[in-house]
Design a protein around this motif. Structure first.
Motif, PDB file in Angstrom:
ATOM      1  N   VAL A 233      34.742  40.670  48.167  1.00 53.60           N
ATOM      2  CA  VAL A 233      35.606  41.462  47.290  1.00 53.60           C
ATOM      3  C   VAL A 233      35.512  40.966  45.849  1.00 53.60           C
ATOM      4  O   VAL A 233      35.067  39.842  45.574  1.00 53.60           O
ATOM      5  N   ALA A 234      35.965  41.829  44.944  1.00 54.44           N
ATOM      6  CA  ALA A 234      36.070  41.490  43.519  1.00 54.44           C
ATOM      7  C   ALA A 234      37.541  41.508  43.132  1.00 54.44           C
ATOM      8  O   ALA A 234      38.113  42.582  42.915  1.00 54.44           O
ATOM      9  N   PRO A 235      38.191  40.349  43.045  1.00 54.29           N
ATOM     10  CA  PRO A 235      39.610  40.302  42.651  1.00 54.29           C
ATOM     11  C   PRO A 235      39.762  40.475  41.131  1.00 54.29           C
ATOM     12  O   PRO A 235      38.940  39.991  40.355  1.00 54.29           O
ATOM     13  N   ILE A 236      40.836  41.139  40.732  1.00 57.89           N
ATOM     14  CA  ILE A 236      41.164  41.317  39.318  1.00 57.89           C
ATOM     15  C   ILE A 236      42.660  41.068  39.155  1.00 57.89           C
ATOM     16  O   ILE A 236      43.471  41.683  39.855  1.00 57.89           O
ATOM     17  N   HIS A 237      43.030  40.167  38.255  1.00 54.83           N
ATOM     18  CA  HIS A 237      44.436  39.841  38.018  1.00 54.83           C
ATOM     19  C   HIS A 237      44.726  39.761  36.525  1.00 54.83           C
ATOM     20  O   HIS A 237      43.859  39.384  35.734  1.00 54.83           O
ATOM     21  N   PHE A 238      45.949  40.108  36.159  1.00 46.09           N
ATOM     22  CA  PHE A 238      46.486  39.781  34.852  1.00 46.09           C
ATOM     23  C   PHE A 238      47.351  38.542  35.027  1.00 46.09           C
ATOM     24  O   PHE A 238      48.266  38.533  35.852  1.00 46.09           O
ATOM     25  N   GLY A 263      50.139  35.509  38.406  1.00 46.92           N
ATOM     26  CA  GLY A 263      49.016  36.436  38.430  1.00 46.92           C
ATOM     27  C   GLY A 263      49.336  37.646  39.286  1.00 46.92           C
ATOM     28  O   GLY A 263      49.771  37.513  40.438  1.00 46.92           O
ATOM     29  N   LEU A 264      49.123  38.841  38.739  1.00 46.84           N
ATOM     30  CA  LEU A 264      49.374  40.090  39.455  1.00 46.84           C
ATOM     31  C   LEU A 264      48.142  40.976  39.363  1.00 46.84           C
ATOM     32  O   LEU A 264      47.582  41.145  38.275  1.00 46.84           O
ATOM     33  N   GLY A 265      47.735  41.542  40.488  1.00 49.03           N
ATOM     34  CA  GLY A 265      46.554  42.398  40.462  1.00 49.03           C
ATOM     35  C   GLY A 265      46.167  42.873  41.839  1.00 49.03           C
ATOM     36  O   GLY A 265      47.024  43.174  42.682  1.00 49.03           O
ATOM     37  N   GLY A 266      44.881  42.907  42.091  1.00 50.88           N
ATOM     38  CA  GLY A 266      44.391  43.401  43.370  1.00 50.88           C
ATOM     39  C   GLY A 266      42.928  43.060  43.555  1.00 50.88           C
ATOM     40  O   GLY A 266      42.360  42.229  42.837  1.00 50.88           O
ATOM     41  N   TYR A 267      42.316  43.710  44.524  1.00 50.10           N
ATOM     42  CA  TYR A 267      40.920  43.433  44.866  1.00 50.10           C
ATOM     43  C   TYR A 267      40.326  44.664  45.546  1.00 50.10           C
ATOM     44  O   TYR A 267      41.038  45.527  46.080  1.00 50.10           O
ATOM     45  N   ALA A 268      39.019  44.724  45.523  1.00 52.68           N
ATOM     46  CA  ALA A 268      38.295  45.794  46.206  1.00 52.68           C
ATOM     47  C   ALA A 268      36.916  45.266  46.576  1.00 52.68           C
ATOM     48  O   ALA A 268      36.339  44.442  45.857  1.00 52.68           O
ATOM     49  N   GLY A 269      36.412  45.747  47.715  1.00 52.57           N
ATOM     50  CA  GLY A 269      35.102  45.278  48.141  1.00 52.57           C
ATOM     51  C   GLY A 269      34.671  45.911  49.444  1.00 52.57           C
ATOM     52  O   GLY A 269      35.126  47.007  49.816  1.00 52.57           O
ATOM     53  N   VAL A 301      37.302  47.838  51.731  1.00 53.80           N
ATOM     54  CA  VAL A 301      38.602  47.167  51.736  1.00 53.80           C
ATOM     55  C   VAL A 301      39.136  47.093  50.303  1.00 53.80           C
ATOM     56  O   VAL A 301      38.384  46.910  49.346  1.00 53.80           O
ATOM     57  N   TYR A 302      40.449  47.229  50.186  1.00 54.96           N
ATOM     58  CA  TYR A 302      41.095  47.139  48.880  1.00 54.96           C
ATOM     59  C   TYR A 302      42.565  46.830  49.103  1.00 54.96           C
ATOM     60  O   TYR A 302      43.138  47.147  50.157  1.00 54.96           O
ATOM     61  N   GLY A 303      43.177  46.193  48.121  1.00 51.36           N
ATOM     62  CA  GLY A 303      44.577  45.823  48.295  1.00 51.36           C
ATOM     63  C   GLY A 303      45.189  45.218  47.052  1.00 51.36           C
ATOM     64  O   GLY A 303      44.589  45.186  45.977  1.00 51.36           O
ATOM     65  N   LEU A 304      46.413  44.729  47.239  1.00 52.89           N
ATOM     66  CA  LEU A 304      47.188  44.102  46.170  1.00 52.89           C
ATOM     67  C   LEU A 304      47.284  42.602  46.427  1.00 52.89           C
ATOM     68  O   LEU A 304      47.344  42.167  47.589  1.00 52.89           O
ATOM     69  N   SER A 305      47.334  41.832  45.358  1.00 50.75           N
ATOM     70  CA  SER A 305      47.447  40.381  45.518  1.00 50.75           C
ATOM     71  C   SER A 305      48.166  39.788  44.317  1.00 50.75           C
ATOM     72  O   SER A 305      48.240  40.400  43.240  1.00 50.75           O
ATOM     73  N   GLY A 306      48.696  38.596  44.512  1.00 50.82           N
ATOM     74  CA  GLY A 306      49.394  37.919  43.431  1.00 50.82           C
ATOM     75  C   GLY A 306      49.594  36.453  43.747  1.00 50.82           C
ATOM     76  O   GLY A 306      49.465  36.024  44.909  1.00 50.82           O
ATOM     77  N   TYR A 307      49.898  35.680  42.726  1.00 49.44           N
ATOM     78  CA  TYR A 307      50.129  34.245  42.916  1.00 49.44           C
ATOM     79  C   TYR A 307      51.110  33.736  41.870  1.00 49.44           C
ATOM     80  O   TYR A 307      51.242  34.291  40.774  1.00 49.44           O
ATOM     81  N   VAL A 308      51.818  32.691  42.251  1.00 49.85           N
ATOM     82  CA  VAL A 308      52.724  31.968  41.355  1.00 49.85           C
ATOM     83  C   VAL A 308      52.292  30.515  41.411  1.00 49.85           C
ATOM     84  O   VAL A 308      52.309  29.901  42.487  1.00 49.85           O
ATOM     85  N   THR A 317      49.560  35.464  47.893  1.00 53.07           N
ATOM     86  CA  THR A 317      49.738  36.498  48.913  1.00 53.07           C
ATOM     87  C   THR A 317      48.825  37.673  48.616  1.00 53.07           C
ATOM     88  O   THR A 317      48.518  37.956  47.443  1.00 53.07           O
ATOM     89  N   LYS A 318      48.386  38.344  49.679  1.00 54.39           N
ATOM     90  CA  LYS A 318      47.566  39.543  49.524  1.00 54.39           C
ATOM     91  C   LYS A 318      47.876  40.519  50.661  1.00 54.39           C
ATOM     92  O   LYS A 318      48.271  40.110  51.761  1.00 54.39           O
ATOM     93  N   TYR A 319      47.670  41.795  50.351  1.00 53.19           N
ATOM     94  CA  TYR A 319      48.010  42.854  51.313  1.00 53.19           C
ATOM     95  C   TYR A 319      46.957  43.953  51.230  1.00 53.19           C
ATOM     96  O   TYR A 319      46.717  44.507  50.149  1.00 53.19           O
TER      97      TYR A 319
END
Length: 344
Positions: A233-238, A263-269, A301-308, A317-319
């Protein structure tokens, strides 16, 4: 003898010109301390000019250039150093000349355009802007608990073991500052390899029958029933958060070490592999089956992800927004929670 006489006359003329320029600069109403600084500047420039003139003399003695060319070069040198002396004396008077380092390089500060206006004036008069590194690279490592939630399911009736189902992620990411003069917002992007493991409960295992993938009861007592989905996958976050600005003579940097960030963003792959692993006993003998199949899992596959995070360590976490298995199978979505390490 004629050549030598003309060479000496030109050299003396250059030196007297510089002395006159330097004396003109010093004759202004200045303090003794400033006069000492100006005298030092003039002496440095005269010494540098003398070296260049001597280099021209060597070329002339070796007949690499003509006498007329030598005179023209020396005039250019005189003009260059006259301008250099004038510029540096003006900087001394303005309080912006900060002296020379041990290598003979003269450093000065020009506050142009806010806080990013530091320049370095080298011995040959060139100016170099402070280097600004806006993009950094990180190795990303994450692991923790994994599961899949279906429609209408709660945490109490999941099909998979909570403790035994885990995920692992390894990737490479780049982090680029969004704004020129601030580091509170960063754009983080890269590529990662995800391993999502699910352990079925109640002695179940997956069976593929055409377009359907169902969890069936295994004919023997299972010690382990695990299915693994491997995704690229290729994750992308702000990424948001404070940082520390580190300033040096020739560069400046922003550091997020020991800083809070979100960090808030997602991924696709794409899914690049699916494998089921079964361990069981038959008549006291241990058996191990490894079944490689697509099991009707979704290829995209694609989804949302984030980290603190605090510094390089955070909660991740990712979904998956895509269902685990393609239609007409029941919709289940992979979800992960664990630790994340961003190692720069």
């Amino acid at each position: 003898m004629v050549i030598i006489t003309r060479k000496l006359l030109v050299l003396l003329l250059l030196i007297f010109s510089l002395m006159a320029i330097g004396q003109e600069q010093v004759n202004d109403s200045i303090s003794p301390i400033m006069k000492e600084k100006i005298d030092k500047v003039i002496a440095q420039e005269k010494e540098a000019m003398k070296e260049e003139v001597e280099a021209v003399n060597v070329q002339l003695d070796n007949k690499e250039i003509s006498l007329d060319d030598a005179i023209a070069k020396k005039k250019e040198i005189a003009n260059k150093y006259a301008l250099r002396i004038q510029r540096r004396v003006e900087l001394v008077k303005a309080g912006k000349e900060v002296g020379s380092d041990k290598n003979g390089e003269t450093k000065l500060t020009l506050n142009i355009g806010g806080g990013n206006g530091l320049f370095v004036l080298t011995k040959n008069g060139d100016t170099i802007r402070r280097k600004d590194k806006r993009t950094y690279s990180d190795i990303v490592l994450a692991f923790g608990f994994n599961n899949a939630i279906g429609e209408g399911q709660t945490l109490n009736d999941l099909d998979y073991k909570v403790g035994g189902s885990r995920f692992f992620e390894l990737g490479f990411a780049w982090r680029t500052r969004v704004f020129k003069n601030s580091n509170w917002l960063r754009f983080k992007y890269g590529v990662s390899l995800q391993y999502n493991n699910l352990k079925l409960k109640d002695n179940k295992y997956y069976v593929k029958d055409g377009d359907l993938t169902t969890a069936e009861t295994f004919p023997h007592e299972l010690d382990k029933s695990k299915i693994r989905f491997t995704n690229l996958v290729a994750p992308i976050h702000f990424e948001f958060g404070p940082s520390k600005k580190i300033e040096r003579d020739t560069y400046f940097r922003y550091s997020t070490r020991k800083k809070f960030k979100v960090g808030l963003g997602g991924y696709a792959g794409i899914r690049i592999g699916t494998r089921q692993k079964l361990k069981y006993k038959v008549d006291g003998d241990r058996e191990k089956d490894k079944i490689k199949s697509d099991f009707n899992a979704n290829d995209f596959v694609y989804g949302l992800s984030g980290y603190v995070s605090w510094g390089s360590v955070g909660i991740y976490t990712k979904y998956d927004l895509n269902p685990l298995f393609a239609s007409p199978n029941i919709k289940q979505h992979n979800v992960s929670l664990g630790l994340r390490f961003d190692m720069d």
